[in-house]
Write an enzyme that holds these catalytic residues in place. Sequence first.
Site, PDB file in Angstrom:
ATOM      1  N   HIS A  16       1.210  -1.292  -0.193  1.00  9.85           N
ATOM      2  CA  HIS A  16       0.457   0.149   0.244  1.00  9.85           C
ATOM      3  C   HIS A  16       0.590   1.509   0.092  1.00  9.85           C
ATOM      4  O   HIS A  16       2.254   1.116   0.172  1.00  9.85           O
ATOM      5  CB  HIS A  16      -0.758  -0.091   1.100  1.00  9.85           C
ATOM      6  CG  HIS A  16      -0.631  -0.098   2.543  1.00  9.85           C
ATOM      7  ND1 HIS A  16      -1.169   0.596   3.559  1.00  9.85           N
ATOM      8  CD2 HIS A  16       1.294   0.004   3.151  1.00  9.85           C
ATOM      9  CE1 HIS A  16      -0.567   0.772   4.292  1.00  9.85           C
ATOM     10  NE2 HIS A  16       0.726   0.331   4.422  1.00  9.85           N
ATOM     11  N   CYS A  25       5.795   6.628   4.930  1.00  7.40           N
ATOM     12  CA  CYS A  25       4.514   5.107   4.525  1.00  7.40           C
ATOM     13  C   CYS A  25       3.648   5.837   3.130  1.00  7.40           C
ATOM     14  O   CYS A  25       3.108   5.325   2.634  1.00  7.40           O
ATOM     15  CB  CYS A  25       3.921   5.171   5.205  1.00  7.40           C
ATOM     16  SG  CYS A  25       4.785   3.793   7.182  1.00  7.40           S
ATOM     17  N   HIS A  29       4.903   0.431  -0.388  1.00  6.30           N
ATOM     18  CA  HIS A  29       5.578  -0.875   0.820  1.00  6.30           C
ATOM     19  C   HIS A  29       4.680  -1.418   1.046  1.00  6.30           C
ATOM     20  O   HIS A  29       3.783  -1.137   0.501  1.00  6.30           O
ATOM     21  CB  HIS A  29       6.077  -0.162   1.811  1.00  6.30           C
ATOM     22  CG  HIS A  29       5.256   0.720   2.315  1.00  6.30           C
ATOM     23  ND1 HIS A  29       4.596   2.023   2.754  1.00  6.30           N
ATOM     24  CD2 HIS A  29       4.821   0.397   3.694  1.00  6.30           C
ATOM     25  CE1 HIS A  29       4.019   2.206   3.717  1.00  6.30           C
ATOM     26  NE2 HIS A  29       3.511   0.731   4.077  1.00  6.30           N
ATOM     27  N   HIS A  31       3.045  -4.480   4.073  1.00 11.45           N
ATOM     28  CA  HIS A  31       2.882  -6.030   5.061  1.00 11.45           C
ATOM     29  C   HIS A  31       3.235  -6.673   5.232  1.00 11.45           C
ATOM     30  O   HIS A  31       2.592  -7.640   4.026  1.00 11.45           O
ATOM     31  CB  HIS A  31       2.276  -5.222   5.563  1.00 11.45           C
ATOM     32  CG  HIS A  31       2.642  -3.183   6.229  1.00 11.45           C
ATOM     33  ND1 HIS A  31       3.468  -3.422   6.706  1.00 11.45           N
ATOM     34  CD2 HIS A  31       2.476  -2.558   5.745  1.00 11.45           C
ATOM     35  CE1 HIS A  31       3.834  -1.358   7.405  1.00 11.45           C
ATOM     36  NE2 HIS A  31       3.027  -1.711   6.101  1.00 11.45           N
ATOM     37  N   HIS A  75      -1.565 -10.063  -1.731  1.00 14.93           N
ATOM     38  CA  HIS A  75      -0.476  -9.830  -2.983  1.00 14.93           C
ATOM     39  C   HIS A  75      -0.622  -9.013  -3.457  1.00 14.93           C
ATOM     40  O   HIS A  75      -0.985  -9.241  -5.137  1.00 14.93           O
ATOM     41  CB  HIS A  75      -0.154 -11.070  -3.641  1.00 14.93           C
ATOM     42  CG  HIS A  75       1.107 -12.041  -2.818  1.00 14.93           C
ATOM     43  ND1 HIS A  75       0.492 -12.776  -2.041  1.00 14.93           N
ATOM     44  CD2 HIS A  75       3.140 -12.012  -3.283  1.00 14.93           C
ATOM     45  CE1 HIS A  75       1.953 -13.256  -1.182  1.00 14.93           C
ATOM     46  NE2 HIS A  75       3.263 -12.801  -2.010  1.00 14.93           N
ATOM     47  N   GLU A 136       0.490  -4.731  11.255  1.00 12.80           N
ATOM     48  CA  GLU A 136       0.967  -4.778  10.318  1.00 12.80           C
ATOM     49  C   GLU A 136       2.102  -5.026  10.442  1.00 12.80           C
ATOM     50  O   GLU A 136       3.098  -5.184   9.548  1.00 12.80           O
ATOM     51  CB  GLU A 136       0.684  -3.040  10.756  1.00 12.80           C
ATOM     52  CG  GLU A 136       0.961  -2.779   8.837  1.00 12.80           C
ATOM     53  CD  GLU A 136       0.455  -1.100   8.996  1.00 12.80           C
ATOM     54  OE1 GLU A 136      -0.330  -0.576   8.331  1.00 12.80           O
ATOM     55  OE2 GLU A 136       1.782  -0.332   9.067  1.00 12.80           O
TER      56      GLU A 136
END
Length: 149
Positions: A16, A25, A29, A31, A75, A136
Site C-alpha cells: 500500500h 509510508c 511498500h 506488510h 499479494h 501490520e
Amino acid sequence: MGTIRITKQFNFETGHALFGYDGKCRNVHGHSYKLSVTVIGTPITDTSHVKLGMVIDFGDLKKIVKEEIVERFDHATVFNRNTPHIELAEELTARGHNVILADYQPTSENMVIDFAAKIKARLPEHIRLHSVKLQETDSSFAEWFASDN
C-alpha cells in the site's frame, strides 16, 4: 450452555501507499499482515446436529474470511482511490497485477473497519462478530470491537 468466543487467525501479504502522508509510508511498500477474527455465540446443543458443540465450524469461518479478505488482499497493492498514484495503479493493473482502489486511506485502522463490515455481512444470523485485529508489524496493530461500534 454459556456464550463462547472463538478466534481464527490468518496471514497475508499486501502492499500500500498512504496518499498525503508526511512520512516514509507515502511510498509504496508492503506488510506481512496477521488478521485475527473473533466471533461470539452459543455452542450448538442439538445432539443430532453434525456440528454439535461448535459455535461455528472453524472451516466455515475460514471460508468467509478467505473469500472476503485474504483472497482479495493477499499479494495485492491497495491505494486510496483519490491517490496521485492512480497512473501507477492503472499501469500495474494493465500488467496483470492485483490492485485495489479503496474508498479510504489504506491504513490499518481503515482496513480493519472495512474487514469487519465484510465479515459481519457474511456471518450466520446466530453468530456475532466480536472483534477483528489487524497486525501490520510485530509491534503495531489496529483493533475493531463490536462493543465500541
